[in-house]
Design a protein around this motif. Structure first.
Motif, PDB file in Angstrom:
ATOM      1  N   ALA A 185       0.832  -1.206   0.000  1.00 10.48           N
ATOM      2  CA  ALA A 185       0.000   0.000   0.000  1.00 10.48           C
ATOM      3  C   ALA A 185       0.865   1.254   0.000  1.00 10.48           C
ATOM      4  CB  ALA A 185      -0.926  -0.010   1.211  1.00 10.48           C
ATOM      5  N   ILE A 186       1.974   1.222   0.718  1.00 10.19           N
ATOM      6  CA  ILE A 186       2.897   2.368   0.711  1.00 10.19           C
ATOM      7  C   ILE A 186       3.445   2.580  -0.701  1.00 10.19           C
ATOM      8  CG2 ILE A 186       5.135   3.187   1.549  1.00 10.19           C
ATOM      9  CD1 ILE A 186       4.518   1.807   4.205  1.00 10.19           C
ATOM     10  N   PHE A 187       3.819   1.483  -1.357  1.00 10.34           N
ATOM     11  CA  PHE A 187       4.302   1.597  -2.735  1.00 10.34           C
ATOM     12  C   PHE A 187       3.228   2.196  -3.632  1.00 10.34           C
ATOM     13  CE2 PHE A 187       7.888  -1.296  -1.878  1.00 10.34           C
ATOM     14  CZ  PHE A 187       8.852  -0.706  -2.680  1.00 10.34           C
ATOM     15  N   ALA A 188       1.991   1.732  -3.487  1.00  9.10           N
ATOM     16  CA  ALA A 188       0.915   2.220  -4.351  1.00  9.10           C
ATOM     17  C   ALA A 188       0.689   3.715  -4.144  1.00  9.10           C
ATOM     18  CB  ALA A 188      -0.375   1.442  -4.080  1.00  9.10           C
ATOM     19  N   GLY A 189       0.720   4.179  -2.886  1.00  7.18           N
ATOM     20  CA  GLY A 189       0.573   5.607  -2.638  1.00  7.18           C
ATOM     21  C   GLY A 189       1.671   6.416  -3.293  1.00  7.18           C
ATOM     22  N   ALA A 190       2.896   5.890  -3.258  1.00  6.37           N
ATOM     23  CA  ALA A 190       4.019   6.575  -3.901  1.00  6.37           C
ATOM     24  C   ALA A 190       3.874   6.564  -5.421  1.00  6.37           C
ATOM     25  CB  ALA A 190       5.336   5.918  -3.486  1.00  6.37           C
ATOM     26  N   VAL A 232      -4.908  -0.434   3.890  1.00  9.43           N
ATOM     27  CA  VAL A 232      -4.443   0.019   2.576  1.00  9.43           C
ATOM     28  C   VAL A 232      -4.521   1.544   2.476  1.00  9.43           C
ATOM     29  CG1 VAL A 232      -4.989  -0.017   0.113  1.00  9.43           C
ATOM     30  CG2 VAL A 232      -4.964  -2.154   1.414  1.00  9.43           C
ATOM     31  N   TYR A 233      -5.591   2.125   3.015  1.00  6.21           N
ATOM     32  CA  TYR A 233      -5.747   3.581   2.950  1.00  6.21           C
ATOM     33  C   TYR A 233      -4.612   4.283   3.706  1.00  6.21           C
ATOM     34  CZ  TYR A 233      -8.444   7.930   2.515  1.00  6.21           C
ATOM     35  OH  TYR A 233      -8.870   9.192   2.172  1.00  6.21           O
ATOM     36  N   VAL A 234      -4.326   3.792   4.900  1.00  4.82           N
ATOM     37  CA  VAL A 234      -3.242   4.381   5.700  1.00  4.82           C
ATOM     38  C   VAL A 234      -1.903   4.194   4.991  1.00  4.82           C
ATOM     39  CG1 VAL A 234      -1.975   4.230   7.883  1.00  4.82           C
ATOM     40  CG2 VAL A 234      -4.477   4.114   7.882  1.00  4.82           C
ATOM     41  N   GLY A 235      -1.674   3.013   4.416  1.00  5.04           N
ATOM     42  CA  GLY A 235      -0.435   2.777   3.675  1.00  5.04           C
ATOM     43  C   GLY A 235      -0.304   3.701   2.482  1.00  5.04           C
ATOM     44  N   ASN A 236      -1.408   3.908   1.745  1.00  4.33           N
ATOM     45  CA  ASN A 236      -1.385   4.845   0.620  1.00  4.33           C
ATOM     46  C   ASN A 236      -1.035   6.256   1.083  1.00  4.33           C
ATOM     47  OD1 ASN A 236      -4.221   3.376  -1.237  1.00  4.33           O
ATOM     48  ND2 ASN A 236      -2.086   2.731  -1.042  1.00  4.33           N
ATOM     49  N   PHE A 237      -1.592   6.657   2.230  1.00  5.10           N
ATOM     50  CA  PHE A 237      -1.301   7.994   2.768  1.00  5.10           C
ATOM     51  C   PHE A 237       0.183   8.148   3.089  1.00  5.10           C
ATOM     52  CE2 PHE A 237      -0.738  10.533   6.677  1.00  5.10           C
ATOM     53  CZ  PHE A 237      -1.070  11.783   6.172  1.00  5.10           C
ATOM     54  N   ILE A 238       0.755   7.135   3.722  1.00  2.81           N
ATOM     55  CA  ILE A 238       2.177   7.197   4.069  1.00  2.81           C
ATOM     56  C   ILE A 238       3.031   7.261   2.808  1.00  2.81           C
ATOM     57  CG2 ILE A 238       4.088   5.907   5.117  1.00  2.81           C
ATOM     58  CD1 ILE A 238       2.097   4.872   7.183  1.00  2.81           C
ATOM     59  N   GLY A 239       2.694   6.455   1.800  1.00  3.39           N
ATOM     60  CA  GLY A 239       3.431   6.496   0.543  1.00  3.39           C
ATOM     61  C   GLY A 239       3.358   7.851  -0.117  1.00  3.39           C
ATOM     62  N   ALA A 240       2.163   8.464  -0.081  1.00  6.31           N
ATOM     63  CA  ALA A 240       1.995   9.792  -0.674  1.00  6.31           C
ATOM     64  C   ALA A 240       2.815  10.840   0.087  1.00  6.31           C
ATOM     65  CB  ALA A 240       0.518  10.175  -0.681  1.00  6.31           C
ATOM     66  N   MET A 241       2.842  10.732   1.430  1.00  3.76           N
ATOM     67  CA  MET A 241       3.593  11.702   2.237  1.00  3.76           C
ATOM     68  C   MET A 241       5.102  11.556   2.019  1.00  3.76           C
ATOM     69  SD  MET A 241       1.424  13.642   3.710  1.00  3.76           S
ATOM     70  CE  MET A 241       0.521  13.437   2.157  1.00  3.76           C
ATOM     71  N   HIS A 250      -9.951  11.483  -7.342  1.00  4.27           N
ATOM     72  CA  HIS A 250      -9.334  10.249  -6.843  1.00  4.27           C
ATOM     73  C   HIS A 250      -8.758  10.532  -5.461  1.00  4.27           C
ATOM     74  CE1 HIS A 250      -6.455   6.894  -6.616  1.00  4.27           C
ATOM     75  NE2 HIS A 250      -7.140   6.312  -7.573  1.00  4.27           N
ATOM     76  N   SER A 251      -9.283   9.867  -4.427  1.00  6.94           N
ATOM     77  CA  SER A 251      -8.906  10.198  -3.050  1.00  6.94           C
ATOM     78  C   SER A 251      -7.412  10.030  -2.786  1.00  6.94           C
ATOM     79  CB  SER A 251      -9.709   9.326  -2.075  1.00  6.94           C
ATOM     80  OG  SER A 251      -9.507   7.937  -2.320  1.00  6.94           O
ATOM     81  N   ILE A 252      -6.807   8.982  -3.305  1.00  7.85           N
ATOM     82  CA  ILE A 252      -5.393   8.738  -3.024  1.00  7.85           C
ATOM     83  C   ILE A 252      -4.514   9.745  -3.755  1.00  7.85           C
ATOM     84  CG2 ILE A 252      -3.556   7.014  -3.040  1.00  7.85           C
ATOM     85  CD1 ILE A 252      -5.999   6.472  -1.170  1.00  7.85           C
ATOM     86  N   ALA A 253      -4.891  10.097  -4.971  1.00  9.35           N
ATOM     87  CA  ALA A 253      -4.152  11.137  -5.685  1.00  9.35           C
ATOM     88  C   ALA A 253      -4.246  12.462  -4.932  1.00  9.35           C
ATOM     89  CB  ALA A 253      -4.698  11.289  -7.107  1.00  9.35           C
ATOM     90  N   ASN A 254      -5.425  12.726  -4.367  1.00  4.32           N
ATOM     91  CA  ASN A 254      -5.609  13.970  -3.627  1.00  4.32           C
ATOM     92  C   ASN A 254      -4.812  13.988  -2.330  1.00  4.32           C
ATOM     93  OD1 ASN A 254      -7.323  14.722  -5.646  1.00  4.32           O
ATOM     94  ND2 ASN A 254      -9.199  14.415  -4.484  1.00  4.32           N
ATOM     95  N   LEU A 255      -4.509  12.799  -1.767  1.00  4.30           N
ATOM     96  CA  LEU A 255      -3.681  12.736  -0.569  1.00  4.30           C
ATOM     97  C   LEU A 255      -2.276  13.271  -0.826  1.00  4.30           C
ATOM     98  CD1 LEU A 255      -4.606   9.278   1.041  1.00  4.30           C
ATOM     99  CD2 LEU A 255      -5.001  11.552   1.998  1.00  4.30           C
ATOM    100  N   PHE A 256      -1.876  13.293  -2.078  1.00  6.82           N
ATOM    101  CA  PHE A 256      -0.591  13.902  -2.438  1.00  6.82           C
ATOM    102  C   PHE A 256      -0.774  15.326  -2.941  1.00  6.82           C
ATOM    103  CE2 PHE A 256       2.220  15.055  -5.977  1.00  6.82           C
ATOM    104  CZ  PHE A 256       3.439  15.114  -5.302  1.00  6.82           C
ATOM    105  N   MET A 257      -1.771  15.508  -3.818  1.00  5.53           N
ATOM    106  CA  MET A 257      -1.874  16.768  -4.546  1.00  5.53           C
ATOM    107  C   MET A 257      -2.230  17.943  -3.642  1.00  5.53           C
ATOM    108  SD  MET A 257      -1.425  17.951  -7.540  1.00  5.53           S
ATOM    109  CE  MET A 257      -0.876  19.543  -6.928  1.00  5.53           C
TER     110      MET A 257
END
Length: 548
Positions: free
Chosen positions: A52-57, A130-139, A222-229
């Motif tokens: 999930a961290i990889f996917a967020g990144a 997965v959501y938390v992992g995506n957030f960490i990857g984005a951060m 897209h929520s995960i994209a927005n976690l970065f943008m």
């Protein structure tokens, strides 16, 4: 008699086989979605979180690509956004091809949940993890982008573009953001759904491009994209130097509305809920409902399709002489001599007339096997009730021999040999089925390495991950059919009743050639957990005791 419900798994996944799928051994995309979803839910927590961290990144990198491509680009508005959308598709391609757990595609696990392959608690835990992992990857990617000072590219225009994008995203009202989230994840999940139709990597990548390009160019959320943008915009507004804002000719106060509060309540929460509805409900559960309706209709029309008959309803009830008598126009006339050997009974020659007769013969067999399931043969019922009512759970070995995935090749082979087993299920510490490995699998590896004692391979590397499983409630009579009979060879007839054989053969001759290429040992599974193993030897022993 109901048809056996088997599951074919890309372990640790299973998919319920409908009656048609069991006959054709083909898993449709809805069943693959079930496998896909269950694999995500029952995957180890550490592996799932890491992916999930990889996917967020990956998704963050895709947005960096989008910003770079669209910065300073002159051209028609739609074309510029389409090019940016194609660039952004890199993110989902990396997730699918390289491996990643992305929240917006993980919601397709709703299919596995609806099929009772996973429970609600595990499903929600998976989504949260997965959501938390995506957030960490984005951060993590956000910190790298800020450290690289990419916002200064093109005289600061790159950073200005990022700020404008972030500001636009927090200016939706709640309902608009929710609907944009639905539309976005409908396209994302349809893209992932299409990849189930191919095993080719390049094909999968191509199939993902246009759905992603459409949702990006159309402004769907897209929520995960927005976690970065949006956090990128917040960080630039708060911490970018005065020189940066002087270079772009815009004061920092113009972007003062880009705040965490506005981001959470005007974008992230409604968009996340919309993503769940779009992927889980509008794609996953909607296709599953259609699939169920299709097979429900197929069940109602089953009397018109010979290939859908359960073997236990056909074989004992129909004596072979019916076939020959019907072919000669003598059906329902005088009974033949029961002592006459089968091989001496008349065969129909291969002519145009005989082919039409064979078609009517098979139709007649089908008709009688449906209308008279209790037809007597030699004065006895077609099948003893002690066999008809027998279930897998009554015969299975409830404490089967298993192997651990971390065992070396030598250790696995030694344990199989010591237990006098030809193969065994592979399970994890929670007794979840991961695969199946046989002596043949292990010996093949040893042969390829010239029996080197220092092979650095494990059982997990060699186990078969396409595993057919059954449940404890399945009928033994149906399992026997699955193990030993290929119905397409036994009944070469299409759903519309057309004879597909190259020549006419008697029932006995077809039966001799109708051997099935199926395992002799089936894991018994419930919600991914191994309950036991049922083997052909156990079934044969029981049948012998009943008939004896």
């Amino acid at each position: 008699m109901t048809a056996l419900t088997t599951k074919t798994s890309t372990v640790p996944i299973q998919s319920v086989y409908t009656q048609d799928a069991a006959n054709s051994a083909v898993i449709n995309m809805c069943q693959q979605a079930e496998q896909y979803g269950q694999s995500k839910v029952i995957k180890s927590h550490l592996e799932s979180f890491g992916l999930a961290i990889f996917a967020g990144a990956f998704i963050a990198l895709a947005f960096v690509f989008y910003i770079t491509v669209t910065t300073g680009t002159i051209g028609p508005w739609g074309q510029v956004r389409f090019i940016g959308g194609l660039a952004f598709s890199l993110g989902l391609i990396l997730v699918v091809i390289c491996g990643g757990e992305l929240f917006t595609s993980t919601v397709l696990s709703s299919v596995a949940w609806a099929q009772k392959r996973v429970n609600t608690k595990d499903l929600l835990m998976c989504w949260t993890r997965v959501y938390v992992g995506n957030f960490i990857g984005a951060m993590l990617m956000l910190l790298l982008i800020l450290g690289a000072k990419m916002h200064l590219l093109n005289g600061g225009q790159w950073g200005l573009n990022a700020l404008n994008i972030a500001q636009h995203k927090i200016h939706h009202d709640w309902s608009q953001a929710f609907i944009l989230g639905i539309l976005c994840n409908v396209l994302v999940c349809l893209g992932v759904w299409m990849t189930f139709s191919s095993k080719d990597v390049l094909t999968k990548a191509f199939l993902l491009m246009l759905p992603v390009a459409m949702f990006v160019s159309s402004g769907f959320e897209h929520s995960i994209a927005n976690l970065f943008m949006v956090p990128l915009g917040i960080m630039l507004q708060q911490f970018a130097s005065a020189d940066f804002f002087n270079a772009i000719g815009v004061p920092a106060s113009q972007f003062a509305d880009i705040t965490i509060t506005h981001f959470l309540f005007n974008n992230l929460i409604p968009v996340t809920l919309g993503n769940i509805v779009g992927g889980a409900l509008f794609v996953g559960l909607a296709y599953l409902m259609i699939e169920r309706l299709k097979h429900s209709n197929a069940d109602h029309t089953a009397p018109m399709a010979l290939a859908k008959l359960a073997l236990a309803e056909c074989i004992p009830a129909i004596d072979a002489h019916i076939l020959n008598k019907s072919a000669s126009g003598q059906l329902n006339s005088e009974e033949p001599n029961p002592n006459q050997p089968i091989s001496s009974r008349p065969m129909v020659s291969q002519s145009t007339t005989d082919f039409s007769k064979s078609h009517s013969v098979l139709t007649q067999i089908h008709h009688e096997s449906n209308l008279t399931p209790s037809l007597k043969t030699n004065g006895r019922t077609a099948m003893p009730k002690s066999i008809i009512n027998l279930t897998v759970s009554e015969l299975m070995e409830s404490a089967p021999f298993t192997l651990s995935p971390e065992l070396s090749i030598h250790e696995g082979l030694m344990q199989l040999t010591a237990a006098q087993e030809r193969g065994a299920p592979v399970v994890d510490k929670q007794n979840r089925l991961l695969g199946f490995v046989s002596q043949q699998d292990l010996l093949r590896c040893l042969w390829s390495e010239e029996y080197n004692k220092h092979i650095n391979s494990h059982v997990a590397d060699l186990m078969q991950t396409q595993v057919m499983t059954v449940s404890g409630n399945d009928k033994i009579a149906d399992l026997v059919e699955l193990m030993v009979v290929d119905r397409e060879k036994l009944f070469p007839v299409t759903a519309s009743g057309m004879y597909t054989g190259s020549r006419f053969m008697s029932y006995e001759e077809r039966l001799r050639h109708a051997s099935a290429n199926k395992p002799s040992s089936f894991p018994v599974v419930n919600e991914g957990l191994l309950l036991g193993v049922i083997t052909r030897e156990q079934i044969a022993t029981k049948i012998c005791s009943v008939m004896g």
